[in-house]
Design a protein around this motif. Structure first.
Motif, PDB file in Angstrom:
ATOM      1  N   ARG A   1       0.865  -1.178   0.000  1.00 35.83           N
ATOM      2  CA  ARG A   1       0.000   0.000   0.000  1.00 35.83           C
ATOM      3  C   ARG A   1       0.899   1.225   0.000  1.00 35.83           C
ATOM      4  NH1 ARG A   1      -3.142   3.475   3.653  1.00 35.83           N
ATOM      5  NH2 ARG A   1      -2.003   2.667   5.446  1.00 35.83           N
ATOM      6  N   TYR A   2       0.632   2.133  -0.951  1.00 35.49           N
ATOM      7  CA  TYR A   2       1.414   3.358  -1.125  1.00 35.49           C
ATOM      8  C   TYR A   2       0.577   4.573  -0.738  1.00 35.49           C
ATOM      9  CZ  TYR A   2       4.509   0.556  -4.101  1.00 35.49           C
ATOM     10  OH  TYR A   2       5.379  -0.386  -4.587  1.00 35.49           O
ATOM     11  N   ASP A   3       1.267   5.670  -0.378  1.00 32.85           N
ATOM     12  CA  ASP A   3       0.552   6.941  -0.219  1.00 32.85           C
ATOM     13  C   ASP A   3       0.509   7.631  -1.582  1.00 32.85           C
ATOM     14  OD1 ASP A   3       3.016   8.204  -0.647  1.00 32.85           O
ATOM     15  OD2 ASP A   3       3.217   8.906   1.414  1.00 32.85           O
ATOM     16  N   SER A   4      -0.071   8.818  -1.636  1.00 28.65           N
ATOM     17  CA  SER A   4      -0.245   9.513  -2.919  1.00 28.65           C
ATOM     18  C   SER A   4       1.089   9.927  -3.546  1.00 28.65           C
ATOM     19  CB  SER A   4      -1.145  10.739  -2.739  1.00 28.65           C
ATOM     20  OG  SER A   4      -0.556  11.634  -1.808  1.00 28.65           O
ATOM     21  N   ALA A   5       2.155  10.001  -2.747  1.00 30.06           N
ATOM     22  CA  ALA A   5       3.474  10.363  -3.278  1.00 30.06           C
ATOM     23  C   ALA A   5       4.271   9.136  -3.711  1.00 30.06           C
ATOM     24  CB  ALA A   5       4.266  11.145  -2.230  1.00 30.06           C
TER      25      ALA A   5
ATOM     26  N   LEU B   1       3.649   2.510   2.524  1.00 33.67           N
ATOM     27  CA  LEU B   1       3.036   2.655   3.850  1.00 33.67           C
ATOM     28  C   LEU B   1       3.001   1.329   4.598  1.00 33.67           C
ATOM     29  CD1 LEU B   1       0.004   4.979   3.012  1.00 33.67           C
ATOM     30  CD2 LEU B   1       2.170   5.611   4.087  1.00 33.67           C
ATOM     31  N   GLU B   2       2.638   0.277   3.878  1.00 28.97           N
ATOM     32  CA  GLU B   2       2.518  -1.040   4.491  1.00 28.97           C
ATOM     33  C   GLU B   2       2.777  -2.106   3.443  1.00 28.97           C
ATOM     34  OE1 GLU B   2      -0.975  -1.179   7.617  1.00 28.97           O
ATOM     35  OE2 GLU B   2      -1.651  -0.158   5.784  1.00 28.97           O
TER      36      GLU B   2
ATOM     37  N   HIS C   1     -10.793  -4.479   0.287  1.00 33.30           N
ATOM     38  CA  HIS C   1     -11.132  -3.060   0.435  1.00 33.30           C
ATOM     39  C   HIS C   1      -9.901  -2.154   0.548  1.00 33.30           C
ATOM     40  CE1 HIS C   1     -15.096  -4.716   0.994  1.00 33.30           C
ATOM     41  NE2 HIS C   1     -14.719  -5.333   2.094  1.00 33.30           N
ATOM     42  N   MET C   2      -8.741  -2.630   0.126  1.00 28.87           N
ATOM     43  CA  MET C   2      -7.528  -1.804   0.122  1.00 28.87           C
ATOM     44  C   MET C   2      -6.940  -1.827  -1.278  1.00 28.87           C
ATOM     45  SD  MET C   2      -5.654  -2.835   3.692  1.00 28.87           S
ATOM     46  CE  MET C   2      -4.669  -1.375   3.838  1.00 28.87           C
ATOM     47  N   VAL C   3      -6.407  -0.685  -1.683  1.00 25.19           N
ATOM     48  CA  VAL C   3      -5.742  -0.605  -2.984  1.00 25.19           C
ATOM     49  C   VAL C   3      -4.277  -0.991  -2.766  1.00 25.19           C
ATOM     50  CG1 VAL C   3      -5.078   0.906  -4.877  1.00 25.19           C
ATOM     51  CG2 VAL C   3      -7.302   1.211  -3.762  1.00 25.19           C
TER      52      VAL C   3
END
Length: 137
Positions: free
Chosen positions: A7-11, A15-16, A24-26
Motif C-alpha cells: 500500500r502506497y501513499d499519494s506520493a 506505507l505497508e 477493500h484496500m488498494v
C-alpha cells in the motif's frame, strides 16, 4: 521469491506491506526480492539511511581523525578502568568492540563508546555520517 502486497501513499511512498491481498484496500503486487521492497522489509523505519552501519575499520579510522586521535586500545583501557561497570558489562563491550564486523549507531553501547571517547552524542552522529563515507583504498 514471494509475492507481497504493497500500500502506497499519494506520493508513492510505501506505507505497508502485506503477505496477502487485503479486501477493500488498494494494493500493488510485488516480489519481495525487488530492491525497494526488500529494503523496506529489512529497514521499515529507514534507519539505515539515517545512520548506515559502519564497518569496523570505518569506525576506528574515523576515531584516528579526531583531535586528539583516539586509538581502540585506549578505549578498551578506559572501559576496563570504569569502576561502575561490572566485569560482564566490560567484557560485553570489549567483545563488541573487538569482534563485531560492523556497528549500528542505534546500539546503546555506541553511546557508551562515545562517552569513553569524550564525544557528545550530536558530534558522534556527525562523525558516524562522515565515517560512513570512508572508502577502502
Amino acid at each position: 521469491m514471494t509475492p507481497v502486497y504493497v500500500r502506497y501513499d499519494s506520493a508513492g511512498t510505501i506505507l505497508e506491506i502485506f503477505t496477502r491481498d487485503q479486501p477493500h484496500m488498494v494494493l500493488v503486487r510485488h516480489d519481495d526480492q525487488e530492491p525497494l521492497i526488500a529494503k523496506y522489509l529489512r529497514d521499515p523505519l529507514g534507519l539505515e539511511e539515517r545512520f548506515p552501519p559502519l564497518k569496523k575499520w570505518q569506525l576506528w579510522l574515523a576515531a584516528l581523525e579526531l583531535e586528539p586521535p583516539i586509538a581502540k586500545a585506549d578505549i578498551l583501557a578506559t572501559i576496563n578502568d570504569m569502576p561502575d561497570m561490572s566485569f560482564k558489562d566490560k567484557e560485553t563491550v570489549r567483545i563488541m568492540i573487538e569482534d563485531a564486523q560492523q556497528y549500528s549507531r542505534e546500539d546503546p553501547r555506541i553511546d557508551l563508546l562515545a562517552v569513553a571517547m569524550g564525544i557528545p552524542p550530536n558530534q558522534m552522529d556527525d562523525l558516524w555520517r562522515w565515517a560512513a563515507c570512508i572508502e577502502p583504498l
